[in-house]
Scaffold this active site. Sequence first.
Site, PDB file in Angstrom:
ATOM      1  N   ASP A   1       0.835  -1.201   0.000  1.00 24.19           N
ATOM      2  CA  ASP A   1       0.000   0.000   0.000  1.00 24.19           C
ATOM      3  C   ASP A   1       0.873   1.255   0.000  1.00 24.19           C
ATOM      4  O   ASP A   1       0.627   2.204  -0.751  1.00 24.19           O
ATOM      5  CB  ASP A   1      -0.910  -0.015   1.221  1.00 24.19           C
ATOM      6  CG  ASP A   1      -1.738   1.246   1.354  1.00 24.19           C
ATOM      7  OD1 ASP A   1      -2.507   1.555   0.437  1.00 24.19           O
ATOM      8  OD2 ASP A   1      -1.606   1.931   2.390  1.00 24.19           O
TER       9      ASP A   1
ATOM     10  N   GLU B   1      -2.083  -5.226  -3.582  1.00 25.40           N
ATOM     11  CA  GLU B   1      -1.110  -4.481  -2.787  1.00 25.40           C
ATOM     12  C   GLU B   1      -0.033  -5.405  -2.229  1.00 25.40           C
ATOM     13  O   GLU B   1       1.158  -5.046  -2.196  1.00 25.40           O
ATOM     14  CB  GLU B   1      -1.821  -3.743  -1.650  1.00 25.40           C
ATOM     15  CG  GLU B   1      -2.677  -2.582  -2.123  1.00 25.40           C
ATOM     16  CD  GLU B   1      -3.388  -1.875  -0.994  1.00 25.40           C
ATOM     17  OE1 GLU B   1      -3.749  -0.694  -1.171  1.00 25.40           O
ATOM     18  OE2 GLU B   1      -3.608  -2.493   0.075  1.00 25.40           O
TER      19      GLU B   1
END
Length: 275
Positions: free
Chosen positions: A66, A134
């Site tokens: 992320d 992610e």
Amino acid sequence: MLSDIIIRMKLLFLKDKELYFNLHSITGFFPHNIELYRLAFSHKSMMQRNEKGKPVNNERLEFLGDAILGAVVGDIVFRHFPGKREGFLTTTRSKLVQRDTLGKLAKEMGITKLIHLANNSYSHNSYIGGNTFEALVGALYLDLGYDACMKFVEKKILTRLINIDKVAYKEVNFKSKLLEWAQKNRILISFELTSQAMDADGNPMFEHQIMLETITGCKGKGYSKKESQQRAARLTLDKIRKDKHFLESILNSKEERLKERKEQAKEQNTKDENG
């Protein structure tokens, strides 16, 4: 080119050759440390643990991915839109890395087919595809570095799957998205005007704060009430996605409200019965 051919020939004799080729198809790179990618595709629903009894899943890689994805996309957006203000750049980056976008990419690129999870887990969590995307970026970063992540996003995604200009100038109604989420989860929500003033140039400035049940959400400032509400909603949606404790506090607050309402109804029924 020759090294790529040699790698392909060596992979033909490996038992994990299918995973290697799948990862090359998705990212454009052959992995060095295949264990990182196995971990990236391991969902917590599998309840796996290592020899020390600690959970083995992709949540840590998701956290790292992320951050790396945000940096990579921020880098690309900054260079792609010279002269644009911070607000435009921030909004564009948010659009490109929002959960819906990552989930669709995960499906289109074949990432969701590689996820290891317990039966029916996917139907109960629409974020699994985006979370795994992610985690994959996190694994790619640890395995091959930042430049590989940059090439992956630029060449495999923004060149083929996403038109960055179209996304940047498309209006996204974050307030509506947040309201839809609240309605779906039966959460009480309000947008409270917390300040209204003039900036140094005499332009009106507004600030709104979001309340979810009894939990304070994010604030947003803007040159109109709509703009400030949009920013507050975007930040709150992002916090709901990233901060599990924040989400849990909202859900717990809702449960307390429903419990209190149930007890009040019970007391009222008792009074009615007693005349």
